[in-house]
Design an enzyme around this catalytic site. Sequence first.
Site, mmCIF file in Angstrom:
data_model
loop_
_atom_site.group_PDB
_atom_site.id
_atom_site.type_symbol
_atom_site.label_atom_id
_atom_site.label_comp_id
_atom_site.label_asym_id
_atom_site.label_seq_id
_atom_site.Cartn_x
_atom_site.Cartn_y
_atom_site.Cartn_z
ATOM 1 N N ILE A 42 -6.393 8.794 -0.657
ATOM 2 C CA ILE A 42 -6.505 8.498 0.777
ATOM 3 C C ILE A 42 -5.580 7.329 1.070
ATOM 4 O O ILE A 42 -5.308 6.508 0.190
ATOM 5 C CB ILE A 42 -7.950 8.163 1.212
ATOM 6 C CG1 ILE A 42 -8.020 7.911 2.717
ATOM 7 C CG2 ILE A 42 -8.469 6.963 0.433
ATOM 8 C CD1 ILE A 42 -7.556 9.064 3.570
ATOM 9 N N HIS A 69 1.567 4.880 -2.880
ATOM 10 C CA HIS A 69 1.736 6.266 -2.435
ATOM 11 C C HIS A 69 3.130 6.817 -2.713
ATOM 12 O O HIS A 69 3.294 7.850 -3.381
ATOM 13 C CB HIS A 69 1.452 6.367 -0.933
ATOM 14 C CG HIS A 69 0.015 6.293 -0.572
ATOM 15 N ND1 HIS A 69 -0.746 7.398 -0.265
ATOM 16 C CD2 HIS A 69 -0.814 5.231 -0.457
ATOM 17 C CE1 HIS A 69 -1.981 7.035 0.020
ATOM 18 N NE2 HIS A 69 -2.049 5.708 -0.087
ATOM 19 N N ASN A 75 -6.354 -0.901 -0.955
ATOM 20 C CA ASN A 75 -6.751 0.074 0.058
ATOM 21 C C ASN A 75 -8.179 -0.110 0.552
ATOM 22 O O ASN A 75 -8.413 -0.218 1.753
ATOM 23 C CB ASN A 75 -6.598 1.502 -0.459
ATOM 24 C CG ASN A 75 -6.954 2.533 0.599
ATOM 25 O OD1 ASN A 75 -6.226 2.718 1.566
ATOM 26 N ND2 ASN A 75 -8.106 3.171 0.452
ATOM 27 N N HIS A 117 0.815 -1.211 0.000
ATOM 28 C CA HIS A 117 0.000 0.000 0.000
ATOM 29 C C HIS A 117 0.853 1.267 0.000
ATOM 30 O O HIS A 117 0.932 1.977 -0.998
ATOM 31 C CB HIS A 117 -0.952 -0.014 1.210
ATOM 32 C CG HIS A 117 -1.869 1.160 1.258
ATOM 33 N ND1 HIS A 117 -2.461 1.593 2.428
ATOM 34 C CD2 HIS A 117 -2.298 2.021 0.302
ATOM 35 C CE1 HIS A 117 -3.211 2.651 2.184
ATOM 36 N NE2 HIS A 117 -3.122 2.931 0.894
ATOM 37 N N HIS A 138 -4.073 0.777 -6.384
ATOM 38 C CA HIS A 138 -4.332 1.370 -5.077
ATOM 39 C C HIS A 138 -5.708 0.984 -4.551
ATOM 40 O O HIS A 138 -5.864 0.685 -3.361
ATOM 41 C CB HIS A 138 -4.214 2.899 -5.146
ATOM 42 C CG HIS A 138 -4.498 3.556 -3.838
ATOM 43 N ND1 HIS A 138 -5.706 4.157 -3.544
ATOM 44 C CD2 HIS A 138 -3.733 3.696 -2.715
ATOM 45 C CE1 HIS A 138 -5.670 4.635 -2.321
ATOM 46 N NE2 HIS A 138 -4.495 4.367 -1.791
#
Length: 877
Positions: free
Chosen positions: A877, A543, A733, A538, A729
Amino acid sequence: MFGIGKNIIEGALNTTGDLAGSVIGAGGNIVDRVTNLGGKKIKGKVILMRSNVLDFTEFHSSVLDSFTELLGGGVSLQLISATHASNDSRGKLGNNAFLERWLTSLPPLFAGESVFQVNFTWEDDFGFPGAFFIKNGHTSEFFLKSLTLEDVPGFGTVHFDCNSWVYPSGRYKKDRIFFANKTYLPSETPNPLRKYREEELSTLRGDGTGERKEWDRIYDYDVYNDLSEPGKDARPILGGSQFPYPRRGRTGRPRSRKDSNYETRLSSILGLTIYVPRDENFGHLKLSDFLGFALKSLASNVQPELVNLINLTPGEFDKFQDVHDLYEGGFPVPVDVFRNLTKGFTPPMFQELLRTESDQRFLKFSRPRVVKEDKNAWQTDEEFAREMLAGVNPVMIRRLEEFPPVSKLDPELYGDQNSKIKEEDIKFGLEGLSVEEALNEKRLFILDHHDSLMPFLRKINGTSTKTYATRTILLLKADGTLKPLVIELSLPHPQGDQFGAVSKQYFPAEGGVQKSIWQLAKAYVVVNDAGYHQLISHWLNTHAVQEPFVIATHRHLSVVHPIHKLLVPHYKDTMFINAFARQVLVNGDGLLESTHFQAKYALELSSYIYKDWNFVEQALPADLIKRGVAVQDASAPHGLRLLIEDYPFAVDGLEIWSIIKTWVANYCSLYYKDDEAIQNDVELQSWWKEAREKGHADKKNEAWWPKMQSINDLVESCTIIIWISSALHAAVNFGQYPYGGYIPNRPTISRRFMPEVGSSEYKELESKPEKAFLRTINSQLQTLLGVSLIEILSRHASDEVYLGQRASIEWTSDKAALDAFENFGKQVFEVENRIMERNRDVNLKNRSGPVNMPYTLLLPSSTEGLTGRGIPNSISI
């Protein structure tokens, strides 16, 4: 009255510093307004979002803005010709035009759009208006969405898609410029716009000095030197030869006095004001209704109060029903503690968690989907294995190609780390096959967390964590499901790393204490997997690796460049959520360290894993082939044949990957006719060079980077970037709460080792297996904090834009590009229907499993909230 007005103005100017000159100077614009009254006019419509009048400081500014308007200032726009140049070869400038009816257009009570008219004086030889300057003579900023010109002679309607915050003009060294929504390669840019295009990119790059301020628009790089304060327990600086890492956005904050290599950290109170370029910040809706304040409150309010509560009333979960009670009744707290927990924040997303004070219950969670249909199905071996294919971390399982499994760790440093599993350990479960036959038939698979964890395990177990490095071998059964055969738990040798691993094997059992031991062994595997998922699958692999591409795109690809238009929707909010994560999530003693087994070694371990990161292997087909779960087959869909046919993440993911790549290829073909056009695109080449050499500086010498010399290089690279930002993602997530919200199913911490025969822990395991299990995994505090965190991280915001959608329908004026994107949206819809059809197929057992939880994480669309589905365009997020 005028005395009061004078005092308001003077008071506001004293608080806004260098804005004074811009406001006083605005009076000179009265002359411009008078001289612009004559001549032919064309109308313009400006859509913007003004600051919230309920904010006292913004109300103060609104009063001052009104006086500014009366003095002849305000917001002025000046068109720039794309076809006619002035003496310095720059586009000819039109006269200033001002937004009309600002005084009578009151700011909305809530974030919303305001529409203003502007009338431009038109000269017959002006040509096509390809850009405009805007000056904000007010004391407060506004969000400029668009300018639309009507009935432009010879051109009709001309649209400018702006989507940017515009601060008072005194904040900028150069006037803000916006370009029409046409698309140009650098070599095709009209000559009158060339210098404006180049200067705007230069502005966005900055000069690499100074502390960045709220209104700055500068994109630059830095290392991760802001995770902690320097000192005895400081986290290492990530980025460089010792701890390689992707780069993050530079803030220019002062360096620490203790150690100038570290950047000073913001106080927790200022956690939402960390610098990112202003347009990368959360929008009003997302910040206020949901994420920003929720995370800040969790870090600054909930965490310390929960610590105090647990210290005052130490307790543990004794049985699984105690955990279920969190969803049925909430967590009981004393009234005074409840007041402290709920003080100072009431974002809507917390309303589901908070109950009335008289009820004295807190953190009443919604029931996670994994236990919604059946409270006990998560304990089955089938579900344990199925989640490797359809859970929140479905990107780790690989085919076993050599038995027993072999370690890649350096034997001179770590001794013998090879697996000690023997054929007789697993032959009972091979459905009559020998190990060699099972290998040849490609039916053995492994979830292997051994090599990634073992180099850190001694240090990690020196904290409160007590865990193992794990290997799990599974058989692909005839019905398409996976069956775990053995789990190997390994520890560093007590006499030193060079002596290798101490390993023990555990096997499925149907009853008695052996069944309880097997459940614990599976828990240790999931602890490894949950920690790897959060910090690697993740955080690192979506990110962190994406941020350099965001920065490089804005520094080197103009807003009118076709690849900028292609990629920028997939960057929305990424820099801000990453900056916020460094403040409260992945920082030293942050929420992730507090809730995952790696503790203070979490980010250091992710740096170790990044050493093996490969951009090309982030492509889904390449990843599946590398893990041995697919082989190339021209006759199969997407050119790949899956060895586990019912692999929900891979099946759905390949469809998503394929339509993204088709869309990217169709779009790029509109602007690049051959490979030479790629090679001659100076902005594109600068972008790719900097993304590699500065953004991923520690990987710049790797030979696997695409050379960006062909259309294929461009299409593959852009497809990978979009895939990471959107589908990958989403897959890792938004299932966090549906699967991990029930902590016994996905514990993130283990607090004690497997009990030894004859010990008190072993006797507890025999007599009270649920209590022993819950004493081993997350504590009560860690559970409450961890579930609170992933409940927030798993939600969709109200302003989310999903794959196949755009925030603006006028993002480009190129009809062919709009048609191609419309077709992409239709393909996304068709994929969604096919996924739902597969979920209804009872023969595909891995799609729902014993828990009766259909695989929905790659369904593209979603509504707001905790849905367990939806692919947002970006990592938001």
